[in-house]
Design a protein around this motif. Structure first.
Motif, PDB file in Angstrom:
ATOM      1  N   LEU A 211       2.753  17.113  24.695  1.00 15.68           N
ATOM      2  CA  LEU A 211       2.196  18.463  24.735  1.00 15.68           C
ATOM      3  C   LEU A 211       1.673  18.696  26.067  1.00 15.68           C
ATOM      4  O   LEU A 211       2.026  19.747  26.760  1.00 15.68           O
ATOM      5  CB  LEU A 211       1.262  18.860  23.485  1.00 15.68           C
ATOM      6  N   ARG A 212       0.883  18.099  26.336  1.00 15.21           N
ATOM      7  CA  ARG A 212      -0.102  18.146  27.714  1.00 15.21           C
ATOM      8  C   ARG A 212       0.842  17.779  28.973  1.00 15.21           C
ATOM      9  O   ARG A 212       0.669  18.823  29.933  1.00 15.21           O
ATOM     10  CB  ARG A 212      -1.181  17.061  27.892  1.00 15.21           C
ATOM     11  N   LYS A 213       1.872  17.111  28.875  1.00 19.43           N
ATOM     12  CA  LYS A 213       2.821  16.805  30.038  1.00 19.43           C
ATOM     13  C   LYS A 213       3.973  17.847  30.177  1.00 19.43           C
ATOM     14  O   LYS A 213       4.578  18.188  30.896  1.00 19.43           O
ATOM     15  CB  LYS A 213       3.447  15.543  29.912  1.00 19.43           C
ATOM     16  N   GLY A 214       3.897  18.942  28.838  1.00 18.34           N
ATOM     17  CA  GLY A 214       5.009  19.743  28.918  1.00 18.34           C
ATOM     18  C   GLY A 214       6.357  19.584  28.622  1.00 18.34           C
ATOM     19  O   GLY A 214       7.199  20.204  28.908  1.00 18.34           O
TER      20      GLY A 214
ATOM     21  N   LYS B 204      -5.449  20.830  33.423  1.00 19.92           N
ATOM     22  CA  LYS B 204      -4.809  21.914  33.786  1.00 19.92           C
ATOM     23  C   LYS B 204      -3.727  21.669  34.657  1.00 19.92           C
ATOM     24  O   LYS B 204      -2.449  22.246  34.524  1.00 19.92           O
ATOM     25  CB  LYS B 204      -6.052  22.651  34.838  1.00 19.92           C
ATOM     26  N   LYS B 205      -3.801  20.430  35.424  1.00 19.89           N
ATOM     27  CA  LYS B 205      -2.905  20.224  36.094  1.00 19.89           C
ATOM     28  C   LYS B 205      -1.428  19.723  35.392  1.00 19.89           C
ATOM     29  O   LYS B 205      -0.385  20.146  35.855  1.00 19.89           O
ATOM     30  CB  LYS B 205      -3.129  19.136  37.312  1.00 19.89           C
ATOM     31  N   SER B 206      -1.726  18.529  34.779  1.00 20.05           N
ATOM     32  CA  SER B 206      -0.641  18.343  33.813  1.00 20.05           C
ATOM     33  C   SER B 206       0.098  19.239  33.025  1.00 20.05           C
ATOM     34  O   SER B 206       1.175  19.290  32.526  1.00 20.05           O
ATOM     35  CB  SER B 206      -0.937  17.157  33.108  1.00 20.05           C
TER      36      SER B 206
ATOM     37  N   MET C 239      17.738  33.050  35.422  1.00 20.45           N
ATOM     38  CA  MET C 239      16.867  34.212  35.418  1.00 20.45           C
ATOM     39  C   MET C 239      15.710  34.194  36.713  1.00 20.45           C
ATOM     40  O   MET C 239      14.980  35.226  37.151  1.00 20.45           O
ATOM     41  CB  MET C 239      16.416  34.842  34.242  1.00 20.45           C
ATOM     42  N   GLY C 240      15.786  32.776  37.174  1.00 16.68           N
ATOM     43  CA  GLY C 240      14.618  32.790  38.298  1.00 16.68           C
ATOM     44  C   GLY C 240      13.255  33.008  37.804  1.00 16.68           C
ATOM     45  O   GLY C 240      12.357  33.324  38.558  1.00 16.68           O
ATOM     46  N   GLN C 241      13.125  32.623  36.522  1.00 19.13           N
ATOM     47  CA  GLN C 241      11.579  32.776  35.916  1.00 19.13           C
ATOM     48  C   GLN C 241      11.135  31.413  35.908  1.00 19.13           C
ATOM     49  O   GLN C 241      11.720  30.326  35.840  1.00 19.13           O
ATOM     50  CB  GLN C 241      11.833  33.334  34.616  1.00 19.13           C
ATOM     51  N   LYS C 242       9.819  31.290  35.601  1.00 20.95           N
ATOM     52  CA  LYS C 242       8.981  30.105  35.384  1.00 20.95           C
ATOM     53  C   LYS C 242       9.382  29.502  34.060  1.00 20.95           C
ATOM     54  O   LYS C 242       9.299  30.200  33.025  1.00 20.95           O
ATOM     55  CB  LYS C 242       7.463  30.404  35.481  1.00 20.95           C
ATOM     56  N   LYS C 243       9.695  28.285  33.932  1.00 19.62           N
ATOM     57  CA  LYS C 243      10.067  27.701  32.866  1.00 19.62           C
ATOM     58  C   LYS C 243       9.052  26.858  32.099  1.00 19.62           C
ATOM     59  O   LYS C 243       7.890  26.814  32.851  1.00 19.62           O
ATOM     60  CB  LYS C 243      11.353  26.628  32.834  1.00 19.62           C
ATOM     61  N   GLY C 244       9.194  26.125  30.810  1.00 19.66           N
ATOM     62  CA  GLY C 244       7.974  25.303  30.166  1.00 19.66           C
ATOM     63  C   GLY C 244       7.698  25.918  28.921  1.00 19.66           C
ATOM     64  O   GLY C 244       8.046  27.234  28.639  1.00 19.66           O
ATOM     65  N   GLY C 245       6.898  25.278  28.387  1.00 18.03           N
ATOM     66  CA  GLY C 245       6.123  25.856  26.868  1.00 18.03           C
ATOM     67  C   GLY C 245       6.708  25.195  25.984  1.00 18.03           C
ATOM     68  O   GLY C 245       7.691  24.276  26.029  1.00 18.03           O
TER      69      GLY C 245
ATOM     70  N   HIS D 101      -4.341  27.050  25.084  1.00 17.17           N
ATOM     71  CA  HIS D 101      -4.129  26.832  26.513  1.00 17.17           C
ATOM     72  C   HIS D 101      -2.861  26.298  26.692  1.00 17.17           C
ATOM     73  O   HIS D 101      -2.305  25.609  27.622  1.00 17.17           O
ATOM     74  CB  HIS D 101      -5.180  25.522  26.439  1.00 17.17           C
ATOM     75  N   THR D 102      -1.797  26.624  25.887  1.00 20.74           N
ATOM     76  CA  THR D 102      -0.504  26.317  25.733  1.00 20.74           C
ATOM     77  C   THR D 102       0.453  27.620  26.009  1.00 20.74           C
ATOM     78  O   THR D 102       0.587  28.565  25.141  1.00 20.74           O
ATOM     79  CB  THR D 102      -0.323  25.624  24.840  1.00 20.74           C
TER      80      THR D 102
END
Length: 849
Positions: free
Chosen positions: A294-297, A155-157, A243-249, A320-321
């Motif tokens: 994938l786990r590390k993003g 969950k953390k990673s 845009m000041g949004q959360k990145k990742g995925g 979970h992704t």
């Protein structure tokens, strides 16, 4: 024994895989029993009769089930099914291949233009992402400190790429007006690919995706479809920051073409893009590394095949992704109106919805207006998201020539290639044709090589490399060749036999002249070819009686099974027992899943492993003190009487006999393979399905389902025949060929009312006339009919008798030795097939009184 069906009840939400036990006592059916393990299954004592083809086993509740210890490593690559069977089965398959000149292409009929890309059938070759992660997602019953620590670590990673809480999936009613340009997209195009300009409509689609919309792109072959998902995948993080949004995925690319995927992933990695593929060609280490990224993003693009979405472990991982985008290649396969309908694409659409992907991009090179409508509807994309460019290309000259006999074509082909030098592809129908035509061309002084899916991988690679590096070579190939090949200077495309559909024709000619220079596309039209084409169209439809027998056996033998139970089936064995081809069986099970919602395909598995040991194997393994290795070696010695170096291990049998979890045996074999000690060829693919609700028990309900299922199968055959006839109609109509083709795809405005001015019709002003065999059939001769009845004892299947007469092989025809060199096989191919069915039905009807 056609197959076994084992059922167990699961009330857990995240069951990823289980060791399964079953029962059955038939001469050709191996008993599968439990072995000592932490699994606590309880029998309910209500198994189906042992004499049936299906057996049911049920376990109530989870008991002391330890999901971590129950974890199983499944491997599955249906493309290699021919390699999996035992020695006797290999012989039988070889005999079947000789039964008909078309049999070697039978596997390709159902899959249209991917037909020969047999490798596209993809399933997990190894455990999904390692034992630890799989335990976490399965929510094991034992909650040790270690497992909790692992779960926390995941969950953390993965927090940077966790699913956005605001993600609600695709909105089919999205009315947002998205920007049609993107400076960010231009920046990535220049920096990563070195291009300054986009191709037509590329930027519009890319900009829509970057800004949050979904899209469908219909760009012709060579139109730059891949950049439409690659650039957004690289742009999302930078756009989110701005845009000041959360990145990742991660962005997922679903494609059935392994060769194309491999090329794209390698090209992206060379550009320092974090891209990877999970498919049957990957090593265990590669798969685990991909899941680590994938786990590390860190992973930006993940490629997989449609069949991967049957894998429960993969699906649970994706839950979970955060999925930024799902790009679906060859999206026209979702449409039953299309020439390449594949039910797995309906599952892709379901996956998009279930994963609540933020965006979806559907890509195809050819789609009629009706197919476009189906894609939009199936994936929930609003009509404003459709981006289409014309299929017509001015530099292509569409030519055609009629022939009275097949033999007349070869001299004309030699003349054409000598008169039109340059890289050329000659498309034929069967594998055997590729070799014979290429040999004939070489003998006539034309530089030629052949290519088909049945060739050794190295041979195929050599042919492709030669074609890519030269400008004087002709490749004679089945439709396997050309997909994903980026060669701009192909000067000639010749259809030696007329193609299966207008969609296939458009895609194949689209491989010529991508450099914009004049190129020629020649189509040879011969009435005698229609018989071969009709064989292919009718190859997949079994007798209704066989479908009835199979479904009734399935339902009656699993009448105690409930929602959540799992059944297993070997389609190879079913095919032989019920005389239904495996592709057709896949379609039938897809109906049970998608239309009748009775079951859902889950992770398949192998039941047998065949391998060739290296020279170093014996000496190195002899010192292995692992007791599992010793058990495997002892079993190999017992089986070593088989011919040659090939060794085989029956994983399920060893597991049963020695009380060892099958995953431990599989992992040991895989470790030998990873070390290069053996060349492993796992096989005996067993399909697995989880029931969504009990099978019907009422006779009226059962019969209604059988009727509806078979009716859809009949429509498929009729549609295949219609699509082939549309090719003939296009070439023989008094109209510009380019204009007629454009009309089929709904973009006739790209050609103009007066036509192209350079196609066969525009040059001559006269339509081609096809020779008689397509329009005239010989009346059924009762003397020839009687000869078939005297030589063939079958009286319960009129359609089978018609197939024998027409020259269409099947497992039962092969087993009865009614095909191949038997003089009755194909002896009435000049007759109308439907009339043959009608006449044989009369002969098989019971006498009145």
């Amino acid at each position: 024994m056609a197959y076994r069906a084992l059922a167990y009840r699961s009330r857990a939400v995240h069951f990823l895989s289980l060791n399964i036990r079953g029962v059955g006592l038939m001469a050709s059916f191996r008993r599968v029993t439990s072995h000592p393990s932490p699994l606590s299954f309880q029998f309910n004592g209500q198994n189906a009769p042992l004499g049936s083809l299906f057996s049911t086993m049920t376990s109530h509740g989870r008991g002391n089930l330890n999901m971590g210890e129950a974890e199983e490593s499944y491997g599955f690559d249906p493309a290699n099914e021919a390699q999996f069977v035992e020695e006797a089965q290999f012989v039988e398959e070889a005999q079947f291949a000789e039964e008909s000149q078309f049999a070697d292409e039978a596997q390709f009929v159902e899959e249209a233009q991917f037909a020969e890309e047999a490798q596209f059938a993809d399933e997990a070759q190894f455990s999904e992402f390692g034992r630890d992660e799989r335990q976490e997602l399965a929510e094991p019953a034992t909650h040790s400190k270690k497992s909790k620590k692992r779960k926390k670590k995941w969950k953390k990673s993965n927090s940077s790429s966790s699913r956005s809480s605001s993600s609600r999936g695709i909105d089919p009613n999205d009315t947002t007006v998205y920007p049609t340009t993107s400076e960010l997209a231009h920046k990535i195009l220049r920096k990563t690919w070195g291009f300054d300009e986009f191709r037509p409509r590329q930027e519009e689609a890319i900009s829509r995706l970057i800004h949050g919309g979904s899209a469908v792109t219909v760009f012709p072959t060579g139109g730059g479809k891949s950049l439409v998902f690659q650039i957004p995948a690289l742009a999302f993080d930078e756009y989110d920051e701005s845009m000041g949004q959360k990145k990742g995925g991660v962005s997922i690319v679903v494609s059935p073409l392994l060769a194309l995927v491999k090329d794209q992933v390698e090209a992206l990695q060379k550009r320092d893009v974090k891209a990877a593929a999970i498919d049957s060609t990957q090593t265990r280490e590669s798969v685990l590394n991909t899941y680590d990224l994938l786990r590390k993003g860190e992973l930006k693009l993940l490629y997989c095949a449609p069949e991967r979405l049957n894998n429960e472990g993969f699906v649970e991982t994706m839950r979970h992704t955060r999925i930024r985008l799902i790009a679906v290649d060859e999206a026209h396969c979702i449409s039953e109106w299309g020439q390449a309908f594949r039910p797995d694409y309906l599952k892709v659409a379901r996956f998009v919805k279930e994963m609540k992907a933020e965006r979806v991009l559907c890509l195809t090179a050819t789609a009629t207006p009706k197919v476009c409508e189906d894609i939009l509807k199936g994936f929930g994309v609003p009509e404003s998201g459709l981006f289409k460019t014309p299929s017509y290309r001015e530099n292509l000259q569409l030519l055609a020539e009629p022939f009275d006999t097949i033999q007349d074509k070869l001299p004309k082909l030699v003349d054409f290639l000598n008169s039109n030098p340059g890289s050329s592809i000659v498309y034929v129908t069967t594998q055997k044709q590729t070799e014979t035509v290429a040999q004939a061309l070489s003998a006539a002084g034309v530089m030629a090589m052949h290519y088909h899916a049945g060739m050794d991988k190295d041979e195929r690679g050599l042919a492709q490399d030669q074609f890519m590096s030269r400008n004087d070579l002709t490749i004679v190939a089945t439709i396997a060749f050309g997909m994903g090949i980026d060669k701009p200077d192909i000067r000639n495309i010749i259809h030696y036999d007329f193609p299966r559909s207008l969609e296939g024709y458009s895609q194949e000619i689209g491989r010529a002249g991508r450099d914009g220079l004049p190129s020629k596309c020649m189509l040879y039209l011969c009435g005698e070819d229609w018989s071969q084409r009709e064989v292919f169209c009718r190859l997949g439809l079994p007798s209704k009686k066989n479908v009835d027998d199979l479904l009734r056996s399935l339902f009656s033998s699993n009448e105690e099974a409930q929602a959540g139970d799992v059944i297993e089936a070997s389609l190879y064995e079913q095919s032989k027992t019920h005389d239904i081809k495996e592709n057709t069986l896949n379609l039938l099970y897809s109906q049970l899943e998608l239309r009748f919602e009775l079951l859902r395909a889950i992770t398949p598995k192998y039941s047998k492993y065949r391998f060739v040991p290296s020279d170093a194997f014996a000496s190195l393994i002899g010192t292995d003190e692992d007791p599992i290795a010793g058990i495997i070696l002892e079993d190999m010695k017992k089986r070593s009487k088989s011919r040659g170096k090939i060794r085989s291990v029956d994983v399920d049998q060893l597991s049963q006999d020695h009380g060892i979890k099958r995953e431990e045996i599989v992992l040991r074999i895989q470790s030998w393979s990873d070390q290069g000690l053996i060349e492993s060829k796992p096989g005996g693919v067993v399909q697995r399905y989880r029931l969504r609700k009990p099978f019907p028990k009422d006779e009226a309900d059962i019969q209604a389902l059988i009727d509806k299922a078979y009716e859809q199968m009949e429509h498929r055959e009729i549609d295949d025949l219609k699509r082939s006839k549309k090719v003939i109609k296009l070439i023989t109509s008094p109209e510009c060929i380019a204009l007629g083709l454009a009309k089929h795809f709904g973009d006739e405005g790209s050609v103009g009312e007066k036509g192209c001015g350079k196609c066969q019709f525009c040059i001559t002003g006269e339509p081609l006339v096809m020779s008689d065999p397509t329009t005239k059939r010989t009346p059924v001769d009762h003397n020839r009919l009687l000869a078939i009845l005297n030589a063939c004892s079958v009286r319960d299947d009129p359609r089978l008798l018609a197939k024998v007469a027409f020259g269409i092989s099947s497992p039962r025809i092969m087993k009865g030795k009614y095909g191949g060199r038997n003089p009755i096989f194909g002896s009435m191919a000049d007759c109308d097939f439907d009339e043959l069915v009608e006449e044989f039905t009369k002969c098989c009807a019971p006498a009145e009184g």
